[in-house]
Design a protein around this motif. Structure first.
Motif, PDB file in Angstrom:
ATOM      1  N   GLY A   1       0.797  -1.225   0.000  1.00 38.50           N
ATOM      2  CA  GLY A   1       0.000   0.000   0.000  1.00 38.50           C
ATOM      3  C   GLY A   1       0.830   1.277   0.000  1.00 38.50           C
ATOM      4  O   GLY A   1       0.291   2.371   0.112  1.00 38.50           O
ATOM      5  N   ASP A   2       2.153   1.154  -0.127  1.00 35.61           N
ATOM      6  CA  ASP A   2       3.039   2.313  -0.119  1.00 35.61           C
ATOM      7  C   ASP A   2       3.005   3.009  -1.491  1.00 35.61           C
ATOM      8  O   ASP A   2       2.614   2.424  -2.497  1.00 35.61           O
ATOM      9  CB  ASP A   2       4.469   1.853   0.207  1.00 35.61           C
ATOM     10  N   LYS A   3       3.471   4.255  -1.497  1.00 37.33           N
ATOM     11  CA  LYS A   3       3.497   5.030  -2.738  1.00 37.33           C
ATOM     12  C   LYS A   3       4.292   4.321  -3.822  1.00 37.33           C
ATOM     13  O   LYS A   3       3.901   4.284  -4.978  1.00 37.33           O
ATOM     14  CB  LYS A   3       4.101   6.407  -2.471  1.00 37.33           C
ATOM     15  N   SER A   4       5.435   3.733  -3.463  1.00 39.46           N
ATOM     16  CA  SER A   4       6.249   3.083  -4.491  1.00 39.46           C
ATOM     17  C   SER A   4       5.571   1.822  -5.025  1.00 39.46           C
ATOM     18  O   SER A   4       5.756   1.473  -6.191  1.00 39.46           O
ATOM     19  CB  SER A   4       7.666   2.803  -4.002  1.00 39.46           C
ATOM     20  N   GLN A   5       4.745   1.174  -4.217  1.00 37.42           N
ATOM     21  CA  GLN A   5       3.995   0.035  -4.744  1.00 37.42           C
ATOM     22  C   GLN A   5       2.928   0.529  -5.729  1.00 37.42           C
ATOM     23  O   GLN A   5       2.688  -0.097  -6.767  1.00 37.42           O
ATOM     24  CB  GLN A   5       3.354  -0.782  -3.618  1.00 37.42           C
ATOM     25  N   LEU A   6       2.336   1.669  -5.418  1.00 42.16           N
ATOM     26  CA  LEU A   6       1.392   2.271  -6.361  1.00 42.16           C
ATOM     27  C   LEU A   6       2.104   2.684  -7.651  1.00 42.16           C
ATOM     28  O   LEU A   6       1.552   2.553  -8.747  1.00 42.16           O
ATOM     29  CB  LEU A   6       0.704   3.487  -5.726  1.00 42.16           C
ATOM     30  N   MET A   7       3.353   3.148  -7.512  1.00 40.25           N
ATOM     31  CA  MET A   7       4.134   3.482  -8.706  1.00 40.25           C
ATOM     32  C   MET A   7       4.405   2.227  -9.534  1.00 40.25           C
ATOM     33  O   MET A   7       4.349   2.265 -10.761  1.00 40.25           O
ATOM     34  CB  MET A   7       5.460   4.149  -8.316  1.00 40.25           C
ATOM     35  N   ALA A   8       4.702   1.110  -8.861  1.00 46.73           N
ATOM     36  CA  ALA A   8       4.942  -0.151  -9.580  1.00 46.73           C
ATOM     37  C   ALA A   8       3.703  -0.541 -10.384  1.00 46.73           C
ATOM     38  O   ALA A   8       3.801  -0.944 -11.550  1.00 46.73           O
ATOM     39  CB  ALA A   8       5.314  -1.262  -8.598  1.00 46.73           C
ATOM     40  N   LEU A   9       2.526  -0.398  -9.760  1.00 44.57           N
ATOM     41  CA  LEU A   9       1.270  -0.677 -10.474  1.00 44.57           C
ATOM     42  C   LEU A   9       1.126   0.228 -11.689  1.00 44.57           C
ATOM     43  O   LEU A   9       0.751  -0.228 -12.778  1.00 44.57           O
ATOM     44  CB  LEU A   9       0.070  -0.457  -9.538  1.00 44.57           C
ATOM     45  N   THR A  10       1.418   1.504 -11.492  1.00 38.77           N
ATOM     46  CA  THR A  10       1.284   2.469 -12.580  1.00 38.77           C
ATOM     47  C   THR A  10       2.245   2.165 -13.722  1.00 38.77           C
ATOM     48  O   THR A  10       1.859   2.142 -14.888  1.00 38.77           O
ATOM     49  CB  THR A  10       1.531   3.902 -12.056  1.00 38.77           C
ATOM     50  N   PHE A  11       3.522   1.928 -13.381  1.00 40.87           N
ATOM     51  CA  PHE A  11       4.503   1.608 -14.415  1.00 40.87           C
ATOM     52  C   PHE A  11       4.147   0.317 -15.140  1.00 40.87           C
ATOM     53  O   PHE A  11       4.387   0.187 -16.336  1.00 40.87           O
ATOM     54  CB  PHE A  11       5.910   1.511 -13.825  1.00 40.87           C
ATOM     55  N   ALA A  12       3.591  -0.649 -14.426  1.00 43.79           N
ATOM     56  CA  ALA A  12       3.233  -1.934 -15.038  1.00 43.79           C
ATOM     57  C   ALA A  12       2.120  -1.784 -16.072  1.00 43.79           C
ATOM     58  O   ALA A  12       2.009  -2.614 -16.970  1.00 43.79           O
ATOM     59  CB  ALA A  12       2.819  -2.934 -13.962  1.00 43.79           C
ATOM     60  N   THR A  13       1.326  -0.733 -15.942  1.00 37.27           N
ATOM     61  CA  THR A  13       0.281  -0.512 -16.955  1.00 37.27           C
ATOM     62  C   THR A  13       0.851   0.156 -18.204  1.00 37.27           C
ATOM     63  O   THR A  13       0.200   0.163 -19.243  1.00 37.27           O
ATOM     64  CB  THR A  13      -0.872   0.358 -16.404  1.00 37.27           C
ATOM     65  N   ARG A  14       2.069   0.726 -18.110  1.00 34.29           N
ATOM     66  CA  ARG A  14       2.645   1.452 -19.235  1.00 34.29           C
ATOM     67  C   ARG A  14       3.812   0.719 -19.898  1.00 34.29           C
ATOM     68  O   ARG A  14       4.091   0.931 -21.061  1.00 34.29           O
ATOM     69  CB  ARG A  14       3.114   2.830 -18.771  1.00 34.29           C
TER      70      ARG A  14
ATOM     71  N   ARG B   1      -2.927   5.983   7.172  1.00 39.94           N
ATOM     72  CA  ARG B   1      -3.279   7.187   6.430  1.00 39.94           C
ATOM     73  C   ARG B   1      -3.287   6.916   4.933  1.00 39.94           C
ATOM     74  O   ARG B   1      -4.107   7.435   4.191  1.00 39.94           O
ATOM     75  CB  ARG B   1      -2.283   8.312   6.753  1.00 39.94           C
ATOM     76  N   GLY B   2      -2.351   6.077   4.491  1.00 38.16           N
ATOM     77  CA  GLY B   2      -2.291   5.704   3.078  1.00 38.16           C
ATOM     78  C   GLY B   2      -1.497   6.699   2.259  1.00 38.16           C
ATOM     79  O   GLY B   2      -1.232   7.815   2.675  1.00 38.16           O
ATOM     80  N   ASP B   3      -1.089   6.235   1.085  1.00 33.99           N
ATOM     81  CA  ASP B   3      -0.347   7.049   0.135  1.00 33.99           C
ATOM     82  C   ASP B   3      -1.155   7.157  -1.147  1.00 33.99           C
ATOM     83  O   ASP B   3      -1.895   6.244  -1.503  1.00 33.99           O
ATOM     84  CB  ASP B   3       1.004   6.404  -0.215  1.00 33.99           C
ATOM     85  N   ALA B   4      -1.003   8.251  -1.820  1.00 36.50           N
ATOM     86  CA  ALA B   4      -1.627   8.416  -3.137  1.00 36.50           C
ATOM     87  C   ALA B   4      -0.613   9.077  -4.050  1.00 36.50           C
ATOM     88  O   ALA B   4       0.233   9.844  -3.604  1.00 36.50           O
ATOM     89  CB  ALA B   4      -2.880   9.285  -3.025  1.00 36.50           C
TER      90      ALA B   4
END
Length: 198
Positions: free
Chosen positions: A21-34, A88-91
């Protein structure tokens, strides 16, 4: 269990949880879509190796200069803080999402640079520094570096796989709460350890 194995196992577990749930994990998800999964994972691994080597070095120097009791107390407070940070979470900001569209010719370089910058001062970097203060010996420090690096890459690999298979329908709230509870548990454990050893 040797300090190397103990440090590796604990660091793997803590950083794997920290990355959920960290910001960098969200970045990994984002990069994986591109980009394709392999260059994304290799970029993450390269950035993690460098960042965590730096973090372990800082933690080692701090650990040699501060009494063990206070290191454990500060570590316990830090892990409780990581728990609240996780709740709190990251976005991702718009700027960070656009980094996935970077004009860099290599997906590997784009991911490595973005992850290196995202990790500076992030909770996984701070957690790695904290862990390194707990294992001041050479084998323990190496174990912290190895375990934290593998833990982060494994968590981000999971994000890439889940991102590709499930899209963006992951139950973020459940992941955040579970990770936070584990951080609180690590904080309680370190507090007990500090006062029992005093």
């Amino acid at each position: 269990m040797t300090s190397f194995l103990a440090a590796t196992a604990l660091s793997f577990a803590v950083i794997f949880v920290a990355e959920l749930g960290d910001k960098s994990q969200l970045m990994a998800l984002t990069f994986a879509t591109r980009f394709r999964a392999v260059p994304v994972l290799l970029g993450i691994a390269a950035a993690t190796v460098v960042t965590h080597a730096f973090s372990v070095g800082v933690g080692y120097l701090l650990g040699a200069a501060i009494p063990t009791f206070w290191i454990s107390v500060v570590a316990a407070v830090a892990f409780v803080g990581f728990g609240f940070w996780t709740l709190r979470g990251d976005a991702l900001s718009e700027d960070e999402e656009k980094k996935g569209d970077a004009t860099a010719r290599s997906a590997f370089l784009a991911v490595a640079i973005a992850f290196f910058l995202a990790e500076l001062g992030d909770k996984t970097m701070l957690a790695t520094i904290t862990l390194a203060t707990q294992y001041p010996g050479g084998g323990g420090v190496t174990g912290v570096w190895l375990g934290s690096t593998i833990g982060m890459v494994a968590a981000d690999a999971l994000a890439i796989i889940l991102g590709r298979v499930l899209g963006r329908r992951m139950p973020e709230k459940v992941i955040r709460i579970g990770a936070a509870v584990l951080f609180f548990a690590f904080g309680v454990w370190l507090t007990a350890e500090a006062f029992l050893a005093a």
